[in-house]
Design an enzyme around this catalytic site. Structure first.
Site, PDB file in Angstrom:
ATOM      1  N   GLU A 168     -34.905 -57.713 -14.528  1.00 14.57           N
ATOM      2  CA  GLU A 168     -36.032 -57.471 -15.437  1.00 14.57           C
ATOM      3  C   GLU A 168     -36.130 -58.486 -16.573  1.00 14.57           C
ATOM      4  O   GLU A 168     -37.233 -58.813 -17.007  1.00 14.57           O
ATOM      5  CB  GLU A 168     -35.946 -56.053 -16.012  1.00 14.57           C
ATOM      6  CG  GLU A 168     -36.240 -54.940 -15.005  1.00 14.57           C
ATOM      7  CD  GLU A 168     -35.046 -54.547 -14.153  1.00 14.57           C
ATOM      8  OE1 GLU A 168     -33.939 -55.145 -14.328  1.00 14.57           O
ATOM      9  OE2 GLU A 168     -35.196 -53.657 -13.302  1.00 14.57           O
TER      10      GLU A 168
ATOM     11  N   HIS B 145     -30.621 -45.522 -12.414  1.00 12.12           N
ATOM     12  CA  HIS B 145     -31.190 -46.232 -11.277  1.00 12.12           C
ATOM     13  C   HIS B 145     -31.022 -47.746 -11.327  1.00 12.12           C
ATOM     14  O   HIS B 145     -31.315 -48.432 -10.356  1.00 12.12           O
ATOM     15  CB  HIS B 145     -32.686 -45.936 -11.163  1.00 12.12           C
ATOM     16  CG  HIS B 145     -33.516 -46.557 -12.238  1.00 12.12           C
ATOM     17  ND1 HIS B 145     -33.934 -47.871 -12.180  1.00 12.12           N
ATOM     18  CD2 HIS B 145     -33.987 -46.082 -13.402  1.00 12.12           C
ATOM     19  CE1 HIS B 145     -34.638 -48.155 -13.258  1.00 12.12           C
ATOM     20  NE2 HIS B 145     -34.675 -47.091 -14.028  1.00 12.12           N
TER      21      HIS B 145
ATOM     22  N   HIS C 267     -33.542 -40.536  -8.735  1.00 14.39           N
ATOM     23  CA  HIS C 267     -34.384 -41.627  -8.225  1.00 14.39           C
ATOM     24  C   HIS C 267     -34.334 -41.613  -6.697  1.00 14.39           C
ATOM     25  O   HIS C 267     -33.339 -41.197  -6.110  1.00 14.39           O
ATOM     26  CB  HIS C 267     -33.822 -42.932  -8.784  1.00 14.39           C
ATOM     27  CG  HIS C 267     -34.710 -44.122  -8.630  1.00 14.39           C
ATOM     28  ND1 HIS C 267     -34.905 -44.749  -7.428  1.00 14.39           N
ATOM     29  CD2 HIS C 267     -35.461 -44.810  -9.526  1.00 14.39           C
ATOM     30  CE1 HIS C 267     -35.734 -45.775  -7.584  1.00 14.39           C
ATOM     31  NE2 HIS C 267     -36.089 -45.831  -8.867  1.00 14.39           N
TER      32      HIS C 267
ATOM     33  N   ARG D 156     -30.510 -51.612 -11.024  1.00  8.15           N
ATOM     34  CA  ARG D 156     -29.885 -52.408  -9.961  1.00  8.15           C
ATOM     35  C   ARG D 156     -28.509 -52.924 -10.364  1.00  8.15           C
ATOM     36  O   ARG D 156     -27.585 -52.940  -9.547  1.00  8.15           O
ATOM     37  CB  ARG D 156     -30.777 -53.598  -9.599  1.00  8.15           C
ATOM     38  CG  ARG D 156     -31.754 -53.298  -8.491  1.00  8.15           C
ATOM     39  CD  ARG D 156     -32.749 -54.417  -8.280  1.00  8.15           C
ATOM     40  NE  ARG D 156     -33.933 -53.881  -7.633  1.00  8.15           N
ATOM     41  CZ  ARG D 156     -34.184 -53.971  -6.334  1.00  8.15           C
ATOM     42  NH1 ARG D 156     -33.364 -54.606  -5.546  1.00  8.15           N
ATOM     43  NH2 ARG D 156     -35.273 -53.426  -5.817  1.00  8.15           N
TER      44      ARG D 156
ATOM     45  N   ASP E 114     -41.690 -55.328 -16.972  1.00  4.01           N
ATOM     46  CA  ASP E 114     -40.680 -56.251 -16.447  1.00  4.01           C
ATOM     47  C   ASP E 114     -40.315 -56.029 -14.991  1.00  4.01           C
ATOM     48  O   ASP E 114     -39.240 -56.414 -14.553  1.00  4.01           O
ATOM     49  CB  ASP E 114     -39.420 -56.117 -17.313  1.00  4.01           C
ATOM     50  CG  ASP E 114     -38.931 -54.677 -17.383  1.00  4.01           C
ATOM     51  OD1 ASP E 114     -39.305 -53.880 -16.502  1.00  4.01           O
ATOM     52  OD2 ASP E 114     -38.181 -54.350 -18.320  1.00  4.01           O
TER      53      ASP E 114
ATOM     54  N   GLU F 286     -46.690 -54.373 -23.172  1.00  4.88           N
ATOM     55  CA  GLU F 286     -45.236 -54.280 -23.424  1.00  4.88           C
ATOM     56  C   GLU F 286     -44.597 -55.665 -23.344  1.00  4.88           C
ATOM     57  O   GLU F 286     -43.593 -55.894 -22.662  1.00  4.88           O
ATOM     58  CB  GLU F 286     -44.553 -53.301 -22.461  1.00  4.88           C
ATOM     59  CG  GLU F 286     -43.207 -52.804 -22.976  1.00  4.88           C
ATOM     60  CD  GLU F 286     -42.513 -51.827 -22.051  1.00  4.88           C
ATOM     61  OE1 GLU F 286     -42.850 -50.622 -22.108  1.00  4.88           O
ATOM     62  OE2 GLU F 286     -41.650 -52.246 -21.265  1.00  4.88           O
TER      63      GLU F 286
HETATM   64  C1  UD1 Z   1     -37.876 -50.682  -9.942  1.00  3.67           C
HETATM   65  C2  UD1 Z   1     -37.926 -51.846 -10.934  1.00  3.67           C
HETATM   66  C3  UD1 Z   1     -37.206 -51.484 -12.225  1.00  3.67           C
HETATM   67  C4  UD1 Z   1     -37.695 -50.168 -12.788  1.00  3.67           C
HETATM   68  C5  UD1 Z   1     -37.601 -49.097 -11.698  1.00  3.67           C
HETATM   69  C6  UD1 Z   1     -38.174 -47.804 -12.218  1.00  3.67           C
HETATM   70  C7  UD1 Z   1     -37.832 -54.101 -10.031  1.00  3.67           C
HETATM   71  C8  UD1 Z   1     -36.976 -55.188  -9.529  1.00  3.67           C
HETATM   72  N1  UD1 Z   1     -37.212 -52.977 -10.375  1.00  3.67           N
HETATM   73  O1  UD1 Z   1     -36.526 -50.550  -9.565  1.00  3.67           O
HETATM   74  O2  UD1 Z   1     -37.432 -52.505 -13.172  1.00  3.67           O
HETATM   75  O3  UD1 Z   1     -36.871 -49.817 -13.856  1.00  3.67           O
HETATM   76  O4  UD1 Z   1     -38.364 -49.522 -10.565  1.00  3.67           O
HETATM   77  O5  UD1 Z   1     -37.816 -46.720 -11.448  1.00  3.67           O
HETATM   78  O6  UD1 Z   1     -39.027 -54.233 -10.079  1.00  3.67           O
HETATM   79  N2  UD1 Z   1     -37.904 -45.581  -3.264  1.00  3.67           N
HETATM   80  C9  UD1 Z   1     -38.564 -44.650  -2.502  1.00  3.67           C
HETATM   81  N3  UD1 Z   1     -39.706 -44.080  -3.021  1.00  3.67           N
HETATM   82  C10 UD1 Z   1     -40.194 -44.391  -4.224  1.00  3.67           C
HETATM   83  C11 UD1 Z   1     -39.509 -45.340  -5.007  1.00  3.67           C
HETATM   84  C12 UD1 Z   1     -38.372 -45.941  -4.514  1.00  3.67           C
HETATM   85  O7  UD1 Z   1     -38.146 -44.336  -1.402  1.00  3.67           O
HETATM   86  O8  UD1 Z   1     -41.222 -43.832  -4.626  1.00  3.67           O
HETATM   87  C13 UD1 Z   1     -36.662 -46.205  -2.740  1.00  3.67           C
HETATM   88  C14 UD1 Z   1     -36.931 -47.226  -1.629  1.00  3.67           C
HETATM   89  O9  UD1 Z   1     -35.916 -47.135  -0.671  1.00  3.67           O
HETATM   90  C15 UD1 Z   1     -36.823 -48.555  -2.361  1.00  3.67           C
HETATM   91  C16 UD1 Z   1     -35.734 -48.235  -3.400  1.00  3.67           C
HETATM   92  O10 UD1 Z   1     -35.991 -46.895  -3.795  1.00  3.67           O
HETATM   93  O11 UD1 Z   1     -36.475 -49.589  -1.488  1.00  3.67           O
HETATM   94  C17 UD1 Z   1     -35.708 -49.135  -4.618  1.00  3.67           C
HETATM   95  O12 UD1 Z   1     -37.011 -49.282  -5.185  1.00  3.67           O
HETATM   96  P1  UD1 Z   1     -37.395 -50.637  -5.963  1.00  3.67           P
HETATM   97  O13 UD1 Z   1     -38.763 -50.501  -6.521  1.00  3.67           O
HETATM   98  O14 UD1 Z   1     -37.132 -51.812  -5.108  1.00  3.67           O
HETATM   99  O15 UD1 Z   1     -36.341 -50.708  -7.116  1.00  3.67           O
HETATM  100  P2  UD1 Z   1     -36.062 -49.714  -8.314  1.00  3.67           P
HETATM  101  O16 UD1 Z   1     -34.581 -49.626  -8.460  1.00  3.67           O
HETATM  102  O17 UD1 Z   1     -36.849 -48.481  -8.160  1.00  3.67           O
HETATM  103  N1  UDP Z   2     -39.573 -39.932 -15.469  1.00  4.25           N
HETATM  104  C1  UDP Z   2     -40.301 -39.037 -14.687  1.00  4.25           C
HETATM  105  N2  UDP Z   2     -39.636 -38.259 -13.785  1.00  4.25           N
HETATM  106  C2  UDP Z   2     -38.293 -38.324 -13.620  1.00  4.25           C
HETATM  107  C3  UDP Z   2     -37.563 -39.254 -14.406  1.00  4.25           C
HETATM  108  C4  UDP Z   2     -38.236 -40.055 -15.308  1.00  4.25           C
HETATM  109  O1  UDP Z   2     -41.511 -38.932 -14.811  1.00  4.25           O
HETATM  110  O2  UDP Z   2     -37.752 -37.580 -12.798  1.00  4.25           O
HETATM  111  C5  UDP Z   2     -40.300 -40.791 -16.422  1.00  4.25           C
HETATM  112  C6  UDP Z   2     -39.752 -40.929 -17.827  1.00  4.25           C
HETATM  113  O3  UDP Z   2     -40.295 -39.951 -18.688  1.00  4.25           O
HETATM  114  C7  UDP Z   2     -40.194 -42.325 -18.223  1.00  4.25           C
HETATM  115  C8  UDP Z   2     -40.196 -43.079 -16.923  1.00  4.25           C
HETATM  116  O4  UDP Z   2     -40.216 -42.095 -15.882  1.00  4.25           O
HETATM  117  O5  UDP Z   2     -41.522 -42.316 -18.703  1.00  4.25           O
HETATM  118  C9  UDP Z   2     -38.996 -43.947 -16.800  1.00  4.25           C
HETATM  119  O6  UDP Z   2     -38.945 -44.467 -15.503  1.00  4.25           O
HETATM  120  P1  UDP Z   2     -37.645 -45.109 -14.892  1.00  4.25           P
HETATM  121  O7  UDP Z   2     -36.456 -44.591 -15.606  1.00  4.25           O
HETATM  122  O8  UDP Z   2     -37.750 -44.926 -13.420  1.00  4.25           O
HETATM  123  O9  UDP Z   2     -37.862 -46.661 -15.175  1.00  4.25           O
HETATM  124  P2  UDP Z   2     -37.561 -47.607 -16.421  1.00  4.25           P
HETATM  125  O10 UDP Z   2     -38.231 -47.054 -17.623  1.00  4.25           O
HETATM  126  O11 UDP Z   2     -36.085 -47.713 -16.547  1.00  4.25           O
HETATM  127  O12 UDP Z   2     -38.138 -48.914 -15.997  1.00  4.25           O
END
Ligand code: UD1
Ligand code: UDP
Length: 367
Positions: free
Chosen positions: A136, A209, A242, A211, A100, A122
């Site tokens: 999502e 994490h 995160h 949004r 999602d 999924e």
């Molecule tokens: C995204 C997904 C969410 C998922 C989550 C898992 C969308 C809209 N959201 O949200 O569904 O649950 O990932 O974690 O697709 N950043 C870094 N390095 C990284 C990752 C993130 O610096 O490796 C920072 C960046 O500033 C980025 C911010 O985190 O702009 C947010 O990342 P983004 O992928 O936009 O949203 P998530 O909240 O991570």
């Molecule tokens: N996870 C990880 N390292 C961390 C925190 C979570 O590898 O420090 C793994 C966790 O086991 C799960 C996945 O990341 O498999 C969940 O990711 P996240 O919570 O970022 O996203 P969501 O599942 O909410 O989309």
């Protein structure tokens, strides 16, 4: 004999990578049946690369779209524009997307524009509330509008798809590929200095994490957690945070200066799964963790207003506690103080699969 299929897997964030890498490995194990390419969007960077290195997956294409503080517009537009030439030049018979995220939505939309069939790994998770989880719930419903293969993790998700009128014969219950990953990571001889620090205490594992929780909801979560921990000196907490700077700012504002709670960088998936296995309980707003915890028999307080994972609630491992400070405070306190409540939530079960979801998906695709 069916002809060899060109399968492209497109993903971009940590959770997608954790759940797609087992499938990449499975599909690549049959070079006579599948020509496989991985295209990562790089919606996440460090957190994606951590997973790819654990699974030894080297993408054929990397769109490298991440930028700090990216908006949903940034992610959607970058994926659409950068994925188009990759799809046109590689020419997949099928593209697999996961779950999602905005990567998944934009990739599925790209395929729709180019008339490329999509398989949704999924598929069928729903809250039917477009505000929660946001965005999502929209993303996954939109992906399911354009799909040809629906890989539903559970019977509940299959029923959601059927009730929406999706063709029954295109829906398969496979289990969740996240459980495939979990079967390879948890080991009894795992050790880590952070776990040594927590030894002798009840270990609380925290992640957050979403949004829709950014801003006050997240501050309320952290305040509740800190209040409870202060009242229970036999607990220590680890919070692998995160990389979103907004999450980090809120967490440091509320949790700094409390030395029984350690905020650490995101853990590699192998480490995180072993931390889960070592924990007493988990507080999270994550989706994937709700699926992994029942397999490990770890109680989870889900700090969200809705969940698309009712199976874990039914199994008794998950409890939805919302984001209200007093509710989280009360539920977390109760779980630490009430042993029978704790034991009732600690039974291992496998509502999300048996670790063979990738095998099932590969077999369906090869038909
Ligand atoms: C995204 C997904 C969410 C998922 C989550 C898992 C969308 C809209 N959201 O949200 O569904 O649950 O990932 O974690 O697709 N950043 C870094 N390095 C990284 C990752 C993130 O610096 O490796 C920072 C960046 O500033 C980025 C911010 O985190 O702009 C947010 O990342 P983004 O992928 O936009 O949203 P998530 O909240 O991570
Ligand atoms: N996870 C990880 N390292 C961390 C925190 C979570 O590898 O420090 C793994 C966790 O086991 C799960 C996945 O990341 O498999 C969940 O990711 P996240 O919570 O970022 O996203 P969501 O599942 O909410 O989309």
């Amino acid at each position: 004999m069916s002809k060899m299929k060109k399968v492209m897997l497109v993903f971009g964030t940590r959770p997608e990578a954790i759940k797609m890498c087992p499938l990449v490995k499975e599909l690549k194990a049959y070079p006579d049946k599948f020509d496989v390419a991985v295209c990562v969007t790089g919606q996440h960077r460090e957190m994606l690369d951590q997973v790819l290195s654990v699974f030894g997956v080297v993408p054929e294409y990397d769109l490298s779209i991440m930028k700090p503080g990216q908006t949903l517009f940034d992610v959607t537009c970058s994926v659409l524009n950068k994925l188009k030439p990759v799809l046109e030049s590689w020419g997949p018979d099928v593209v697999l997307v996961h779950g999602d995220t905005t990567t998944s939505f934009a990739a599925a939309l790209s395929c729709f524009y180019l008339h490329i069939p999509v398989g949704h790994v999924e598929a069928g998770l729903r809250t039917y509330n477009l505000d929660s989880p946001w965005p999502e719930e929209f993303n996954r419903q939109a992906v399911d509008l354009v799909c040809k293969w629906y890989f539903a993790p559970t019977e509940v998700s299959r029923q959601n798809l059927i009730s929406e009128g999706k063709p029954k014969e295109r829906i398969w219950v496979t289990g969740n590929t996240g459980i495939d990953a979990l079967k390879t990571t948890v080991t009894s001889d795992y050790s880590n200095p952070v776990l040594d620090w927590a030894a002798g205490s009840r270990l609380i594992l925290i992640t957050a994490h979403r949004r829709e929780n950014l801003g006050m909801p997240m501050h309320h979560m952290f305040r509740a957690i800190r209040r409870v921990m202060e009242e229970h000196p036999d607990t220590k907490a680890v919070y692998p945070i995160h990389m979103n700077p907004t999450v980090r700012k809120a967490a440091h504002e509320e949790l700094d200066g409390f030395d029984r709670l350690r905020i650490i960088d995101p853990l590699g998936v192998l480490d995180f799964h072993n931390f889960m296995a070592a924990s007493y309980l988990i507080l999270t707003d994550s989706g994937g963790i709700q699926e992994e915890a029942p397999s490990l028999g770890k109680p989870v307080l889900v700090m969200r207003d809705t969940t698309e994972r009712p199976e874990g609630i039914k199994a008794g491992t998950l409890k939805l506690v919302g984001t209200n400070e007093e509710t989280i405070y009360n539920e977390f306190s109760r779980l630490l103080s009430d042993k029978s409540e704790y034991l009732a939530m600690s039974h291992a079960s496998n509502p999300y699969g048996d670790g063979k979801a990738s095998k099932r998906i590969a077999s369906i695709l090869s038909a």
